[in-house]
Design a protein around this motif. Sequence first.
Motif, short mmCIF file in Angstrom:
data_model
loop_
_atom_site.label_atom_id
_atom_site.label_comp_id
_atom_site.label_asym_id
_atom_site.label_seq_id
_atom_site.Cartn_x
_atom_site.Cartn_y
_atom_site.Cartn_z
N ASP A 26 10.67 -14.51 -114.54
CA ASP A 26 10.91 -13.43 -113.57
C ASP A 26 9.61 -12.64 -113.42
O ASP A 26 9.15 -12.01 -114.36
N SER B 52 9.31 -10.40 -110.85
CA SER B 52 9.68 -9.30 -109.96
C SER B 52 9.01 -8.02 -110.42
O SER B 52 8.59 -7.90 -111.57
N ASP C 149 11.82 -3.65 -107.52
CA ASP C 149 12.55 -4.63 -106.71
C ASP C 149 14.04 -4.33 -106.77
O ASP C 149 14.52 -3.67 -107.70
N THR D 225 10.63 -16.07 -103.48
CA THR D 225 10.56 -14.64 -103.23
C THR D 225 11.63 -14.28 -102.22
O THR D 225 11.74 -14.94 -101.18
N GLN E 181 11.35 -6.05 -101.26
CA GLN E 181 11.50 -7.25 -102.09
C GLN E 181 12.72 -7.14 -102.99
O GLN E 181 12.92 -6.14 -103.66
N GLY F 132 13.36 -9.76 -105.31
CA GLY F 132 12.87 -10.30 -106.57
C GLY F 132 11.98 -11.50 -106.33
O GLY F 132 11.86 -11.99 -105.20
N ARG F 133 11.36 -11.98 -107.42
CA ARG F 133 10.46 -13.13 -107.33
C ARG F 133 10.50 -13.88 -108.65
O ARG F 133 10.44 -13.26 -109.72
#
Length: 182
Positions: A61, A63, A67, A163, A172, A174-175
């Motif tokens: 993760d 993020s 986020d 993403t 955003q 999350g990523r």
Amino acid sequence: MKLFTPLAFAFAAAHTCYSAAIGEQMQLVVQEASGIFSNMFELRIDDDMGKNRTLNDIIRDVSHEDDLIDINYVKMDPEHPKRSTPIHIDALAFIKEHIDSATANVKVKYGFITLLNRNYDLCEELKTNLNKTCPVDKGPIEVSVDVDVPGFIPPGWFHLEATAWRDSDEKQLGRILADVKF
């Protein structure tokens, strides 16, 4: 491959990937394992890697703290994907703010070759694969799905970057980054 919810869609795609943090910079060393190519190369990713928190042996993760989604866990069975073997994925996340609609960009690479670079309407994926609808309210969201892994996956490293963002303001969600070797 079966697709599902804003987070779970990324998790399912992530079953084909893995990432490794070295020092303050992320470096990926990808080796073509097919026997055709024996070249190695290095890809440097920006220093701003967000949380950089390992969720399991496959998924990281990355993020940012602000986020809209906090991923609590992602469990995969089996833990390491294998050709022709279904994967069961359980995930839990917390949605921090109301989300009317969202989009995710998913990139999958085999070595340096981009296999997929596509945007997905996450509300449509939510509806199609989990029989849920947008909007998604603040609070926990649990996902439990089975994903079929094809038998024809070539040997080598696969890298994934997913993403997701809220459509109304492009905030955003999350990523994640992931890698897996078949």
